[in-house]
Design a protein around this motif. Structure first.
Motif, PDB file in Angstrom:
ATOM      1  N   THR A  73       0.846  -1.200   0.000  1.00 58.34           N
ATOM      2  CA  THR A  73       0.000   0.000   0.000  1.00 58.34           C
ATOM      3  C   THR A  73       0.878   1.246   0.000  1.00 58.34           C
ATOM      4  O   THR A  73       0.634   2.201  -0.745  1.00 58.34           O
ATOM      5  CB  THR A  73      -0.942   0.015   1.232  1.00 58.34           C
ATOM      6  N   ALA A  74       1.932   1.225   0.841  1.00 57.47           N
ATOM      7  CA  ALA A  74       2.871   2.355   0.886  1.00 57.47           C
ATOM      8  C   ALA A  74       3.595   2.491  -0.451  1.00 57.47           C
ATOM      9  O   ALA A  74       3.768   3.596  -0.974  1.00 57.47           O
ATOM     10  CB  ALA A  74       3.872   2.170   2.020  1.00 57.47           C
ATOM     11  N   HIS A 291       1.696   1.959   7.192  1.00 58.20           N
ATOM     12  CA  HIS A 291       2.330   0.955   8.064  1.00 58.20           C
ATOM     13  C   HIS A 291       1.643   0.859   9.424  1.00 58.20           C
ATOM     14  O   HIS A 291       1.706  -0.184  10.081  1.00 58.20           O
ATOM     15  CB  HIS A 291       3.823   1.266   8.210  1.00 58.20           C
ATOM     16  N   ALA A 292       0.965   1.924   9.846  1.00 59.64           N
ATOM     17  CA  ALA A 292       0.240   1.893  11.119  1.00 59.64           C
ATOM     18  C   ALA A 292      -0.932   0.918  11.080  1.00 59.64           C
ATOM     19  O   ALA A 292      -1.421   0.487  12.127  1.00 59.64           O
ATOM     20  CB  ALA A 292      -0.267   3.300  11.471  1.00 59.64           C
ATOM     21  N   ALA A 293      -1.387   0.559   9.866  1.00 60.25           N
ATOM     22  CA  ALA A 293      -2.517  -0.373   9.733  1.00 60.25           C
ATOM     23  C   ALA A 293      -2.056  -1.832   9.666  1.00 60.25           C
ATOM     24  O   ALA A 293      -2.882  -2.739   9.548  1.00 60.25           O
ATOM     25  CB  ALA A 293      -3.310  -0.029   8.469  1.00 60.25           C
ATOM     26  N   GLN A 302       8.137  -3.963  11.579  1.00 55.49           N
ATOM     27  CA  GLN A 302       7.435  -3.191  10.557  1.00 55.49           C
ATOM     28  C   GLN A 302       8.333  -2.097   9.994  1.00 55.49           C
ATOM     29  O   GLN A 302       8.271  -1.780   8.806  1.00 55.49           O
ATOM     30  CB  GLN A 302       6.132  -2.591  11.116  1.00 55.49           C
ATOM     31  N   GLY A 303       9.188  -1.535  10.852  1.00 56.89           N
ATOM     32  CA  GLY A 303      10.143  -0.528  10.389  1.00 56.89           C
ATOM     33  C   GLY A 303      11.102  -1.107   9.366  1.00 56.89           C
ATOM     34  O   GLY A 303      11.440  -0.456   8.365  1.00 56.89           O
ATOM     35  N   MET A 304      11.548  -2.343   9.606  1.00 58.11           N
ATOM     36  CA  MET A 304      12.482  -2.995   8.677  1.00 58.11           C
ATOM     37  C   MET A 304      11.818  -3.334   7.344  1.00 58.11           C
ATOM     38  O   MET A 304      12.455  -3.324   6.297  1.00 58.11           O
ATOM     39  CB  MET A 304      13.083  -4.244   9.336  1.00 58.11           C
ATOM     40  N   VAL A 305      10.521  -3.635   7.403  1.00 60.86           N
ATOM     41  CA  VAL A 305       9.768  -3.847   6.165  1.00 60.86           C
ATOM     42  C   VAL A 305       9.593  -2.512   5.433  1.00 60.86           C
ATOM     43  O   VAL A 305       9.756  -2.415   4.221  1.00 60.86           O
ATOM     44  CB  VAL A 305       8.388  -4.489   6.460  1.00 60.86           C
ATOM     45  N   ALA A 306       9.303  -1.463   6.216  1.00 57.65           N
ATOM     46  CA  ALA A 306       9.043  -0.137   5.633  1.00 57.65           C
ATOM     47  C   ALA A 306      10.248   0.424   4.893  1.00 57.65           C
ATOM     48  O   ALA A 306      10.111   1.029   3.827  1.00 57.65           O
ATOM     49  CB  ALA A 306       8.618   0.837   6.735  1.00 57.65           C
ATOM     50  N   MET A 307      11.448   0.224   5.447  1.00 53.13           N
ATOM     51  CA  MET A 307      12.650   0.819   4.842  1.00 53.13           C
ATOM     52  C   MET A 307      12.924   0.247   3.452  1.00 53.13           C
ATOM     53  O   MET A 307      13.593   0.875   2.626  1.00 53.13           O
ATOM     54  CB  MET A 307      13.866   0.615   5.755  1.00 53.13           C
ATOM     55  N   LEU A 308      12.381  -0.946   3.163  1.00 51.24           N
ATOM     56  CA  LEU A 308      12.557  -1.548   1.845  1.00 51.24           C
ATOM     57  C   LEU A 308      11.884  -0.711   0.760  1.00 51.24           C
ATOM     58  O   LEU A 308      12.292  -0.731  -0.397  1.00 51.24           O
ATOM     59  CB  LEU A 308      11.965  -2.971   1.815  1.00 51.24           C
ATOM     60  N   GLY A 309      10.829   0.025   1.157  1.00 48.77           N
ATOM     61  CA  GLY A 309      10.108   0.851   0.201  1.00 48.77           C
ATOM     62  C   GLY A 309      11.025   1.851  -0.476  1.00 48.77           C
ATOM     63  O   GLY A 309      10.986   2.038  -1.700  1.00 48.77           O
ATOM     64  N   THR A 310      11.890   2.502   0.318  1.00 45.47           N
ATOM     65  CA  THR A 310      12.828   3.493  -0.223  1.00 45.47           C
ATOM     66  C   THR A 310      13.857   2.821  -1.125  1.00 45.47           C
ATOM     67  O   THR A 310      14.206   3.341  -2.190  1.00 45.47           O
ATOM     68  CB  THR A 310      13.530   4.231   0.933  1.00 45.47           C
TER      69      THR A 310
END
Length: 453
Positions: A73-74, A291-293, A302-310
């Motif tokens: 989604t992000a 990511h809050a959802a 979740q932070g480690m998953v999120a950083m992959l987006g960049t």
């Protein structure tokens, strides 16, 4: 109209001046060093967590969508026209050196995106519908305390409005332009088709957005990257020269050549960083809302998953776009935006390349409109409660055909300006809440060491 355009032009120069670029890169560098370069060193662990997070285990049922869908989604909101039109605009205005500054923005941006998601999960709330809500406005209010709530309100106001630029009209406009150029489809027809498709998905809320994103984003990203790699294989002999140009012009002026007007080093930095942020949204504060959802109780994971987006967005997709443009030599043609990327693909793949770009951009932009609608809704809910979501959603859907027929230059200018105004409250909050991120990260990896001992 001219007076409004001049006003935004002056405002844009102000908000994207040296202080803003120093703030974005400075906060990212500060977080990278505070995390001891963990986002870069733990990249493979992030990809493992992403694969494991395709479905949430029963014990991790807090949240609405699995961690994988949260990232998709992000990514659906970040992988958009920035990757095709934005990179081309950066190279057109700043020269090949702009690509280097995009890379730098992404490397420090991984720490920024990680920190945003950690705080989003740590300080999220459950609203009156039972949905998990979070993002900068919540971690400002819940992390910094009520006296800072005004900063969260500022972010929500800027983001709710900015969404109509970066996440809606810019995307619709780019799709309309590229479909008219390649398929002869009038702008207004593209606008109406997009409006109907967006409306059908938005009726289902975050769960439907998550399902659509998790199906479309990997497919479109892999297809576009694959086509880009084919072009780079064809232009393989020019890759060393292209890379030399990138590093050379990152630190020295690019001279005028062909249709290229020339660019100072400052232009490479300014457009590289601005378009990098426009593309991967690190520091903007948008992605943590998705990511809050996520269905997780672990902010670090979740932070480690999120950083992959960049990493996926800029280091992989934007790099391929940039190198395709530079190796093809079309960056000196005088073309800009999606038309430049299309010309670069067409040069290597005659009769096919332009259609690859047109279809990729259309799908990228469609999913961006979906992802950003969710961001805008969460911000409007923070400001006015859940009753405001439906009116905002209707306004969002109606803005799509309007955006498809607007002047692209003005739309980009407004989107660029509002991006910076969104980023300011978020970057201040990230800096002030950095001790929380560092402590949670340290505790998590200390426990992991103990378990593995």
């Amino acid at each position: 109209m001219e007076a409004i355009e001049n006003l935004f032009s002056q405002l844009n120069s102000l908000v994207w001046g040296p202080p803003m670029l120093v703030l974005i890169l400075g906060v990212g560098l500060f977080l990278s060093l505070g995390l001891k370069l963990m986002p870069i060193l733990k990249l493979s662990a992030g990809f493992r967590l992403l694969w494991q997070g395709r479905s949430a285990p029963g014990s991790e049922s807090e949240g609405e969508i699995p961690p994988f869908q949260a990232l998709m989604t992000a990514l659906s909101a970040t992988v958009g026209t920035g990757n095709i039109a934005g990179v081309a605009t950066a190279v057109f205005l700043g020269g090949p050196g702009a690509l280097f500054w995009m890379w730098l923005t992404a490397l420090v941006g991984m720490a920024t995106k990680y920190s945003e998601a950690v705080l989003a999960v740590r300080f999220r709330e459950v609203d009156e519908r039972g949905a998990h809500v979070g993002g900068p406005m919540y971690y400002i209010r819940n992390g910094l305390g009520r006296k800072w709530a005004w900063l969260g309100v500022l972010f929500a106001v800027f983001a709710a409005i900015a969404g109509f630029g970066i996440g809606n009209t810019v995307q619709a406009n780019s799709v309309a332009d590229v479909l008219e150029a390649n398929f002869g489809l009038p702008h207004w027809i593209t606008g109406l088709i997009l409006m109907v498709l967006v409306g059908l998905v938005l009726i289902g809320g975050i769960r439907r957005i998550g399902h659509v994103a998790s199906a479309l984003v990997p497919l479109m990203a892999i297809s576009y990257v694959g086509a880009g790699l084919v072009v780079l294989a064809i232009n393989a002999a020019d890759i060393p020269t292209a890379l030399a140009l990138v590093f050379k012009h990152a630190f020295s002026s690019a001279a005028a050549e062909g249709g290229f007007a020339g660019a100072a080093v400052w232009a490479a930095i300014r457009f590289g960083v601005a378009r990098g942020i426009f593309s991967n949204e690190a520091g903007l504060g948008s992605a943590p809302i998705a990511h809050a959802a996520a269905q997780t109780r672990n902010p670090i994971n979740q932070g480690m998953v999120a950083m992959l987006g960049t990493f996926i967005d800029t280091i992989i997709i934007c790099t391929i776009t940039g190198l395709v443009i530079i190796t093809s030599g079309t960056w000196t043609s005088g073309e800009s935006g999606a038309a430049l990327t299309s010309m670069a693909f067409q040069a290597a793949l005659p009769g096919v390349g332009n259609y690859v770009v047109a279809i990729a951009l259309a799908i990228f932009a469609f999913t961006t409109i979906l992802g950003w609608s969710f961001y805008g809704e969460r911000c409007i809910e923070f400001l006015f409660g859940v009753k405001a979501i439906v009116p905002y959603r209707i306004a969002w859907i109606l803005a799509v055909p309007v955006g498809a027929t607007l002047n692209l230059g003005f739309v980009w200018l407004v989107a660029d300006t509002l991006n910076a105004m969104m980023a300011l409250p978020n970057l201040v909050a990230l800096f002030l809440l950095s001790p929380v991120v560092f402590r949670l990260t340290r505790d998590h990896f200390d426990k992991e060491k103990t378990r593995n001992a």
